[in-house]
Write a protein that holds these residues in place. Structure first.
Motif, PDB file in Angstrom:
ATOM      1  N   LEU A  77       0.615  -1.307   0.106  1.00 39.49           N
ATOM      2  CA  LEU A  77       0.109  -0.116  -0.147  1.00 39.49           C
ATOM      3  C   LEU A  77       0.958   1.285   0.024  1.00 39.49           C
ATOM      4  O   LEU A  77       0.528   2.064  -0.783  1.00 39.49           O
ATOM      5  CB  LEU A  77      -0.995   0.030   1.194  1.00 39.49           C
ATOM      6  N   GLY A  78       1.930   0.919   0.677  1.00 35.91           N
ATOM      7  CA  GLY A  78       2.822   2.523   0.622  1.00 35.91           C
ATOM      8  C   GLY A  78       3.387   2.624  -0.690  1.00 35.91           C
ATOM      9  O   GLY A  78       3.373   3.872  -1.103  1.00 35.91           O
ATOM     10  N   ASP A  79       3.966   1.538  -1.167  1.00 29.01           N
ATOM     11  CA  ASP A  79       4.444   1.804  -2.663  1.00 29.01           C
ATOM     12  C   ASP A  79       3.388   2.358  -3.656  1.00 29.01           C
ATOM     13  O   ASP A  79       3.735   3.146  -4.520  1.00 29.01           O
ATOM     14  CB  ASP A  79       4.961   0.316  -2.982  1.00 29.01           C
ATOM     15  N   HIS A  80       2.223   1.716  -3.532  1.00 27.61           N
ATOM     16  CA  HIS A  80       1.110   2.468  -4.399  1.00 27.61           C
ATOM     17  C   HIS A  80       0.831   3.693  -4.352  1.00 27.61           C
ATOM     18  O   HIS A  80       0.707   4.284  -5.345  1.00 27.61           O
ATOM     19  CB  HIS A  80      -0.104   1.407  -3.986  1.00 27.61           C
ATOM     20  N   PHE A  81       0.839   4.138  -3.107  1.00 29.32           N
ATOM     21  CA  PHE A  81       0.466   5.652  -2.526  1.00 29.32           C
ATOM     22  C   PHE A  81       1.778   6.544  -2.523  1.00 29.32           C
ATOM     23  O   PHE A  81       1.648   7.734  -2.241  1.00 29.32           O
ATOM     24  CB  PHE A  81      -0.375   5.850  -1.595  1.00 29.32           C
ATOM     25  N   GLY A 136       4.054  11.019   6.176  1.00 25.86           N
ATOM     26  CA  GLY A 136       3.158   9.849   5.889  1.00 25.86           C
ATOM     27  C   GLY A 136       3.050   8.651   6.873  1.00 25.86           C
ATOM     28  O   GLY A 136       4.083   8.440   7.689  1.00 25.86           O
ATOM     29  N   LEU A 137       1.794   8.205   6.934  1.00 22.83           N
ATOM     30  CA  LEU A 137       1.593   7.217   8.280  1.00 22.83           C
ATOM     31  C   LEU A 137       0.802   6.080   7.683  1.00 22.83           C
ATOM     32  O   LEU A 137      -0.287   6.562   7.114  1.00 22.83           O
ATOM     33  CB  LEU A 137       1.310   7.864   9.292  1.00 22.83           C
ATOM     34  N   ILE A 138       1.258   4.899   7.840  1.00 30.95           N
ATOM     35  CA  ILE A 138       0.160   3.734   7.599  1.00 30.95           C
ATOM     36  C   ILE A 138       0.279   2.893   9.174  1.00 30.95           C
ATOM     37  O   ILE A 138       1.508   2.757   9.552  1.00 30.95           O
ATOM     38  CB  ILE A 138       0.497   2.646   6.669  1.00 30.95           C
ATOM     39  N   LEU A 139      -0.787   2.803   9.567  1.00 31.20           N
ATOM     40  CA  LEU A 139      -1.063   1.910  10.921  1.00 31.20           C
ATOM     41  C   LEU A 139      -2.047   0.949  10.548  1.00 31.20           C
ATOM     42  O   LEU A 139      -3.185   1.200  10.444  1.00 31.20           O
ATOM     43  CB  LEU A 139      -1.476   2.868  11.814  1.00 31.20           C
ATOM     44  N   LEU A 258      -5.158   2.519   8.947  1.00 25.15           N
ATOM     45  CA  LEU A 258      -5.222   4.158   8.804  1.00 25.15           C
ATOM     46  C   LEU A 258      -4.028   4.391   7.635  1.00 25.15           C
ATOM     47  O   LEU A 258      -2.895   3.949   7.812  1.00 25.15           O
ATOM     48  CB  LEU A 258      -4.975   4.838  10.070  1.00 25.15           C
ATOM     49  N   ILE A 259      -4.229   5.179   6.737  1.00 23.34           N
ATOM     50  CA  ILE A 259      -3.289   5.695   5.618  1.00 23.34           C
ATOM     51  C   ILE A 259      -3.449   7.205   5.349  1.00 23.34           C
ATOM     52  O   ILE A 259      -4.716   7.495   5.376  1.00 23.34           O
ATOM     53  CB  ILE A 259      -3.263   4.984   4.171  1.00 23.34           C
ATOM     54  N   GLY A 260      -2.427   8.051   5.551  1.00 22.71           N
ATOM     55  CA  GLY A 260      -2.470   9.206   5.364  1.00 22.71           C
ATOM     56  C   GLY A 260      -1.480  10.099   5.348  1.00 22.71           C
ATOM     57  O   GLY A 260      -0.334   9.475   5.740  1.00 22.71           O
ATOM     58  N   ASN A 261      -1.776  11.418   6.056  1.00 22.07           N
ATOM     59  CA  ASN A 261      -0.570  12.496   5.937  1.00 22.07           C
ATOM     60  C   ASN A 261      -0.173  12.698   7.447  1.00 22.07           C
ATOM     61  O   ASN A 261      -0.231  13.985   7.663  1.00 22.07           O
ATOM     62  CB  ASN A 261      -0.941  13.582   4.978  1.00 22.07           C
ATOM     63  N   ASN A 262       0.029  12.008   8.093  1.00 21.63           N
ATOM     64  CA  ASN A 262       0.349  12.020   9.426  1.00 21.63           C
ATOM     65  C   ASN A 262      -0.591  12.942  10.360  1.00 21.63           C
ATOM     66  O   ASN A 262      -0.099  14.150  11.056  1.00 21.63           O
ATOM     67  CB  ASN A 262       1.804  12.646   9.767  1.00 21.63           C
ATOM     68  N   VAL A 263      -1.587  12.677  10.504  1.00 20.27           N
ATOM     69  CA  VAL A 263      -2.831  13.296  11.202  1.00 20.27           C
ATOM     70  C   VAL A 263      -2.486  12.978  12.604  1.00 20.27           C
ATOM     71  O   VAL A 263      -2.012  12.304  13.201  1.00 20.27           O
ATOM     72  CB  VAL A 263      -4.177  12.868  10.882  1.00 20.27           C
ATOM     73  N   LEU A 264      -3.310  13.901  13.789  1.00 24.66           N
ATOM     74  CA  LEU A 264      -3.359  13.881  14.940  1.00 24.66           C
ATOM     75  C   LEU A 264      -4.048  12.533  15.324  1.00 24.66           C
ATOM     76  O   LEU A 264      -4.933  12.419  14.829  1.00 24.66           O
ATOM     77  CB  LEU A 264      -3.972  15.175  15.684  1.00 24.66           C
ATOM     78  N   HIS A 265      -3.631  11.940  16.276  1.00 22.39           N
ATOM     79  CA  HIS A 265      -4.151  10.489  16.732  1.00 22.39           C
ATOM     80  C   HIS A 265      -3.728  10.421  18.120  1.00 22.39           C
ATOM     81  O   HIS A 265      -2.946  10.734  18.628  1.00 22.39           O
ATOM     82  CB  HIS A 265      -3.987   9.588  15.756  1.00 22.39           C
ATOM     83  N   ASP A 266      -4.708   9.540  18.930  1.00 21.05           N
ATOM     84  CA  ASP A 266      -4.293   9.064  20.047  1.00 21.05           C
ATOM     85  C   ASP A 266      -4.884   7.337  20.201  1.00 21.05           C
ATOM     86  O   ASP A 266      -5.364   6.969  19.138  1.00 21.05           O
ATOM     87  CB  ASP A 266      -5.104   9.931  21.173  1.00 21.05           C
ATOM     88  N   ARG A 267      -4.722   6.781  21.129  1.00 19.55           N
ATOM     89  CA  ARG A 267      -5.159   5.516  21.353  1.00 19.55           C
ATOM     90  C   ARG A 267      -5.530   5.182  22.858  1.00 19.55           C
ATOM     91  O   ARG A 267      -4.857   5.557  23.721  1.00 19.55           O
ATOM     92  CB  ARG A 267      -4.114   4.436  21.036  1.00 19.55           C
ATOM     93  N   PHE A 289       8.958   9.606   5.253  1.00 18.49           N
ATOM     94  CA  PHE A 289       9.310  11.020   4.813  1.00 18.49           C
ATOM     95  C   PHE A 289       8.508  11.493   3.791  1.00 18.49           C
ATOM     96  O   PHE A 289       8.665  12.616   3.502  1.00 18.49           O
ATOM     97  CB  PHE A 289      10.968  11.159   4.489  1.00 18.49           C
ATOM     98  N   ASP A 290       7.784  10.879   3.219  1.00 20.54           N
ATOM     99  CA  ASP A 290       6.974  11.081   1.965  1.00 20.54           C
ATOM    100  C   ASP A 290       5.377  11.433   2.498  1.00 20.54           C
ATOM    101  O   ASP A 290       4.934  10.909   3.352  1.00 20.54           O
ATOM    102  CB  ASP A 290       6.855   9.973   0.856  1.00 20.54           C
ATOM    103  N   ARG A 291       4.865  12.241   1.710  1.00 19.35           N
ATOM    104  CA  ARG A 291       3.330  12.733   1.814  1.00 19.35           C
ATOM    105  C   ARG A 291       2.850  11.426   0.723  1.00 19.35           C
ATOM    106  O   ARG A 291       3.445  10.937  -0.002  1.00 19.35           O
ATOM    107  CB  ARG A 291       2.880  14.025   1.478  1.00 19.35           C
ATOM    108  N   VAL A 292       1.342  11.066   1.056  1.00 19.25           N
ATOM    109  CA  VAL A 292       0.588  10.287   0.075  1.00 19.25           C
ATOM    110  C   VAL A 292       0.770  10.903  -1.285  1.00 19.25           C
ATOM    111  O   VAL A 292       0.497  12.255  -1.331  1.00 19.25           O
ATOM    112  CB  VAL A 292      -0.530  10.154   0.529  1.00 19.25           C
ATOM    113  N   ALA A 293       1.053  10.295  -2.279  1.00 16.01           N
ATOM    114  CA  ALA A 293       1.279  11.062  -3.596  1.00 16.01           C
ATOM    115  C   ALA A 293      -0.121  11.575  -4.110  1.00 16.01           C
ATOM    116  O   ALA A 293      -1.153  10.987  -3.625  1.00 16.01           O
ATOM    117  CB  ALA A 293       1.532  10.007  -4.483  1.00 16.01           C
ATOM    118  N   HIS A 294       0.023  12.733  -4.860  1.00 10.64           N
ATOM    119  CA  HIS A 294      -1.165  13.147  -5.504  1.00 10.64           C
ATOM    120  C   HIS A 294      -2.253  13.858  -4.391  1.00 10.64           C
ATOM    121  O   HIS A 294      -3.310  14.014  -4.721  1.00 10.64           O
ATOM    122  CB  HIS A 294      -2.063  12.339  -6.595  1.00 10.64           C
ATOM    123  N   THR A 295      -1.672  14.250  -3.338  1.00  9.69           N
ATOM    124  CA  THR A 295      -2.681  14.670  -2.427  1.00  9.69           C
ATOM    125  C   THR A 295      -2.050  16.087  -1.831  1.00  9.69           C
ATOM    126  O   THR A 295      -2.536  16.672  -0.697  1.00  9.69           O
ATOM    127  CB  THR A 295      -2.753  13.910  -0.971  1.00  9.69           C
TER     128      THR A 295
END
Length: 295
Positions: A77-81, A136-139, A258-267, A289-295
């Motif tokens: 998924l990271g590679d794709h985006f 960017g972040l994938i969890l 979760l996939i995105g651009n390092n948003v605020l989050h807690d747990r 170190f990348d943002r999701v491409a095309h966003t």
């Protein structure tokens, strides 16, 4: 859109960006969810649906129809985006995709992501140097906890809007390059990371996008001793601890992520039941170190 929405003296560009941002904004976490049949070969419809959500909210929640999954799915998924440059931090392995599960002993046990305790609001990598911003972040959830482990999520751009609309001076204070300082990380008497000053809000030199560094953990943050900064920190903490309609809450099931651009989050804290059974909560995290491409 002409102008610069993030300049404090360009109110016209800011208001145009803000109005577009908040128009038709999703109401619930369910609005972020996109089912995915094959993470190694996304359909055009799946690709578009995920990108649409990230462009609007800086995040999407995918749900693998097969459930489960792990590092291979995260990498695909990271590679794709366009999430390619992984952060090799202190507790990551050679793949830089980190398994997050309870560690009862060893070096990891002193870091809160490897416990079942609640994790307060933060963005990932708030202690990184500017050359290594986490964009960017994938969890990914392989196994949920028996109970608990819910995430709260908030788009950092919306936090910026709510603060700037309240008082532009609050945002200006948090754009200072030394809004906060993270104390040195010392392990076994050895300094393994020096102190790190950072702004909370910044405009990324690489992408021109708005980014954010933040943690609500008191012991991690030495805030700038200045009136507007103190007021801004208090406002942000009250916002995140409140019932804002812009906060999404979601407990991930197996195969969701979760996939995105390092948003605020807690747990929230969680219970693994019989942890010795090897069936405790298991998440995989990729920080980029990348943002999701095309966003």
């Amino acid at each position: 859109m002409s102008g610069n929405a993030f300049r404090m003296d360009d109110d016209r560009a800011y208001k145009a960006w803000r109005d577009d941002k908040l128009r038709d904004y999703p109401a619930t976490a369910a609005d972020l969810l996109v089912p995915v049949s094959d993470p190694f070969h996304l359909s055009e419809q799946e690709n578009v649906a995920i990108l649409e959500r990230i462009r609007k909210t800086n995040m999407a929640v995918y749900a693998l129809r097969s459930g489960g999954g792990g590092p291979a799915e995260v990498k695909a998924l990271g590679d794709h985006f366009g999430l390619l440059r992984l952060d090799a931090h202190l507790q990551s392995d050679s793949s830089c995709i980190t398994a997050l599960e309870v560690a009862d002993e060893g070096g990891r046990s002193r870091y809160i992501p490897y416990t079942n305790r609640p994790i307060k609001w933060h963005t990932d990598g708030y202690y990184n140097v500017p050359q290594e911003r986490i964009r960017g972040l994938i969890l990914h959830c392989t196994r949920p906890a028996v109970t608990g482990g819910e995430n709260a999520l908030m788009d950092h751009e919306v936090a910026y809007i709510l603060m700037r609309d309240e008082d532009p001076a609050l945002v200006a204070a948090l754009c200072h390059p030394r809004s906060f300082v993270v104390p040195p990380n010392v392990e076994g008497g050895e300094e393994i990371r020096g102190e790190r000053p950072n702004p909370v809000f910044y405009v990324d030199d690489e992408t021109g996008a708005l980014g954010m560094n933040y943690s609500m953990r008191k012991r991690n943050m030495a805030w700038r001793d200045e009136g507007a900064t103190t007021a801004a920190v208090a406002f942000l903490e009250a916002l995140l601890n409140g019932d804002s309609p812009y906060i999404f809450r979601h407990r991930m099931a197996a195969g969701q992520g979760l996939i995105g651009n390092n948003v605020l989050h807690d747990r929230t804290g969680f219970d693994d039941g019989d942890a010795a059974s090897g069936q405790g909560r298991l998440m995989y995290r990729g920080r980029y170190f990348d943002r999701v491409a095309h966003t």
